[in-house]
Design an enzyme around this catalytic site. Structure first.
Site, PDB file in Angstrom:
ATOM      1  CE1 TYR A  14      -3.972  -2.020   0.070  1.00 41.02           C
ATOM      2  CE2 TYR A  14      -2.916  -3.175   1.893  1.00 41.02           C
ATOM      3  CZ  TYR A  14      -3.916  -3.092   0.931  1.00 41.02           C
ATOM      4  OH  TYR A  14      -4.851  -4.086   0.835  1.00 41.02           O
ATOM      5  N   PRO A  17     -11.318  -0.761  -2.182  1.00 40.37           N
ATOM      6  CG  PRO A  17     -11.531  -2.379  -0.497  1.00 40.37           C
ATOM      7  CD  PRO A  17     -10.667  -1.226  -0.951  1.00 40.37           C
ATOM      8  CG  HIS A  40      -7.826  -2.861   1.197  1.00 43.32           C
ATOM      9  ND1 HIS A  40      -8.175  -3.491   2.378  1.00 43.32           N
ATOM     10  CD2 HIS A  40      -7.905  -3.818   0.244  1.00 43.32           C
ATOM     11  CE1 HIS A  40      -8.442  -4.759   2.136  1.00 43.32           C
ATOM     12  NE2 HIS A  40      -8.284  -4.997   0.846  1.00 43.32           N
ATOM     13  CB  SER A  43     -10.449 -11.200  -2.862  1.00 40.60           C
ATOM     14  OG  SER A  43     -10.619 -11.292  -1.456  1.00 40.60           O
TER      15      SER A  43
END
Length: 625
Positions: A90, A103, A313, A529
């Site tokens: 990240y 997301p 996230h 995912s």
């Protein structure tokens, strides 16, 4: 006071309850790595990589040295991989947060009668105090739950910073409400008392009215947070030169969450359209400026019933987002509204509008951010699809893991579209460990390749029993890899740790990490995912590479929900084509299972033991990351 990620308070009870993430044996990781890439690269390249890996793993060699240093790090820290992983996944990434990183969770479309009805919807959620451990019974490291509301991702020129506020400092909490691209401060505590629902509704109505005042309208500064991280960091440096801007930024960074009150989108409100509005707001022309993408939790409530959450996230994983939103949805629909008043209307001060000092430089930056966001909006190719032929109950009846089964179906779809398999990412939660986040399940296994070839290139030459055998082999290997990953024995985190240790030692980067194969194996063209829910909602996110797919799936009892994304700018991808191939493969896999079951029943009736349709696959449905 805010603390930087890494400066963690000591002495908390959970530090002594959960075990540390293990450091896998070096040889085991290197062997798994070679197995995972052999069938994905040309033979000549594989032989070159094999020699590099064997040299790295020689006794007394570079790998041994780095492994020893990693073991020493493990002894000295709560979690040896956490900081490495957070930065690599990240904080070091420079792409814009919308689509590329953040997301979204898309709620069912709400049927609001009017604007006030949508504001009532907001008020049902805000009194819930998640940070006090409403979900304390969940068997996870609770730090991720605290971080839902007490963190902020601040942009940096080369690396972002995750800022953590101590939970106790949020007692006098406030939220930020975005409305018509304006940002307002709504205090949830006044005179030592939390506001009741009616008070919050009153304040929200004031905000809506204030936002309509064109004379006091402020520039759409939220657009800057949609830009690339370096661009946003540069713009932030310009902004904070003025004290007015600096104060407004500080208030946003310290808020509990952001509530985005959207106007009507003017779009058809199907699943795909609602998902697009959650991921990027529809761009500057719609709701893209009515966001603040750095904040982990943004609740979006549209006047036309388009609702959901958008999440930064880096502080937490999908299981935390799902638990939070499911708790929220059940609370809103399952408990009676308490519209009593704690404070009279006359005592409620008006919410405060955040002010911004503009300059020609900032105006230019806003225009550039708006244009880049529009390009991203136009480029995203999304298809949210409900596969209704069957769901996870059918898969379980085959004694197969639904997650492993779907992963094999994704490999089949990709192979059917491209004639090859590619490096695949499936998140595997390691939250059973202290401060555990995720590792990777490399789903493009040799056994998966053997199965997809049996269903395509070799389809005419193989019997159904051989195809079924290959399917079971692929699911067994997928399941075993999953178990290894969630128990801390995956390869990706380990290789990352070895690489970062070499950097800390100022070594010349070992060839294993500059090798063409390693670089390619970390370009996850298929990023997947599993995000299952128990209420009607779904998760979505964008691809992680320009020529890739993002695929989030939600297995339900009688249907499977897929959110597939790609970019129009790539000639190698098409979300609609991928979905069609996925549908075709899922139907073929069902028919294969049915034929095997029929053959097995016939064999059992005649006393023959020649057919074993599922071979008693030992499965474990893994938790999501």
């Amino acid at each position: 006071m805010p603390i930087l990620e890494g400066q963690r308070p000591k002495g908390r009870r959970e530090s002594y309850v959960l075990p540390k993430v293990p450091v896998p044996p070096l040889k085991e990781t290197l062997d798994k790595y070679l197995t995972s890439i052999k069938h994905l690269v040309e033979e000549e390249q594989y032989q070159k990589t094999k020699a590099i890996v064997e040299k790295f793993g020689e006794p007394g060699g570079t790998g041994d040295l780095l492994q020893k240093k990693l073991l020493e790090r493990s002894e000295k820290t709560y979690n040896w991989v956490y900081d490495y992983w957070l930065e690599d996944m990240y904080l070091n990434q420079r792409l814009a947060l919308p689509v590329n990183s953040n997301p979204a969770m898309v709620f069912p479309k709400q049927n609001f009668r009017d604007r006030k009805d949508s504001l009532r919807y907001v008020t049902r959620a805000l009194p819930v105090d998640f940070a006090r451990g409403q979900l304390a019974g969940t068997p996870l490291c609770m730090k991720q739950y605290y971080r839902l509301f007490n963190t902020y991702r601040r942009p940096g020129l080369k690396q972002d910073t995750l800022i953590i506020h101590q939970p106790g400092s949020l007692e006098q909490g406030h939220i930020i409400v975005a409305c018509q691209n304006q940002f307002f401060v709504l205090d949830l505590v006044l005179k030592g008392k939390k506001l009741k629902e009616m008070d919050i509704l009153t304040q929200l109505e004031k905000i809506v009215k204030m936002a309509e005042n064109k004379e006091e309208r402020q520039p759409p500064i939220g657009l800057l947070t949609s830009d690339g991280r370096t661009e946003w960091a540069q713009a932030r440096d310009v902004l904070i030169k003025d004290s007015v801007n600096s104060e407004s930024l500080a208030v946003i960074e310290a808020c509990l969450c952001v509530v985005c009150l959207d106007g009507p989108s003017g779009m058809e409100c199907g699943d795909t359209s609602r998902a697009l509005l959650m991921l990027h707001g529809g761009g500057y022309e719609k709701m893209g400026a009515n966001r603040w993408y750095d904040k982990p939790m943004q609740f979006v409530v549209g006047e036309d019933g388009v609702c959901g959450t958008v999440c930064e996230h880096s502080p937490f994983e999908g299981i935390v987002l799902v638990a939070c939103t499911e708790y929220l949805m059940k609370f809103m629909t399952g408990s009676p509204s308490k519209m009593g008043r704690a404070i009279s209307v006359s005592e409620l001060p008006a919410p405060r509008r955040l002010l911004w000092k503009m300059s020609p430089k900032i105006e230019g930056l806003l225009k550039a951010s708006a244009e880049r966001l529009q390009r991203l909006v136009r480029d995203l190719d999304m298809d949210v699809h409900k596969f209704e032929a069957y769901g996870k109950e059918f898969i379980k009846k085959q004694k197969m893991s639904p997650d492993a089964y779907i992963q094999i179906a994704l490999q089949l779809a990709f192979y059917r579209c491209n004639g090859r398999l590619v490096s695949t990412y499936e998140s595997a939660s390691i939250r059973r460990f202290h401060e555990g986040r995720v590792d990777n399940i490399r789903s493009a296994t040799p056994e998966a390749l053997a199965f997809v070839k049996a269903m395509t290139d070799e389809e005419a030459s193989l019997s159904d029993s051989e195809k079924m055998k290959r399917l079971c082999d692929a699911i067994n290997v997928q399941t075993n890899y999953t178990i290894a990953a969630i128990t801390g024995l995956g390869i990706d985190n380990h290789l990352l740790g070895l690489r970062e240790i070499s950097r800390e030692l100022s070594m010349e980067m070992p060839e294993i990490f500059t090798d063409k194969t390693y670089v390619a194996s970390n370009q996850f063209i298929l990023s997947t995912s599993q995000v299952p829910t128990t209420v009607e909602m779904f998760c979505c996110y964008g691809p992680v590479v320009p020529n890739g797919y993002g695929c989030c799936y939600n297995p339900q009892s009688e249907h499977l929900l897929f959110s597939v994304t790609s970019f129009h700018g790539s000639t190698e991808t098409s979300s609609a084509v991928f979905i069609r191939a996925l549908d075709e493969g899922l139907l073929e896999m069902r028919e294969l299972c049915k034929k095997a079951n029929k053959s097995h029943a016939a064999a059992a009736a005649t006393g023959s033991n020649t057919v074993e349709p599922s071979r008693g696959v030992n499965y474990q449905v893994k938790s999501i990351a």
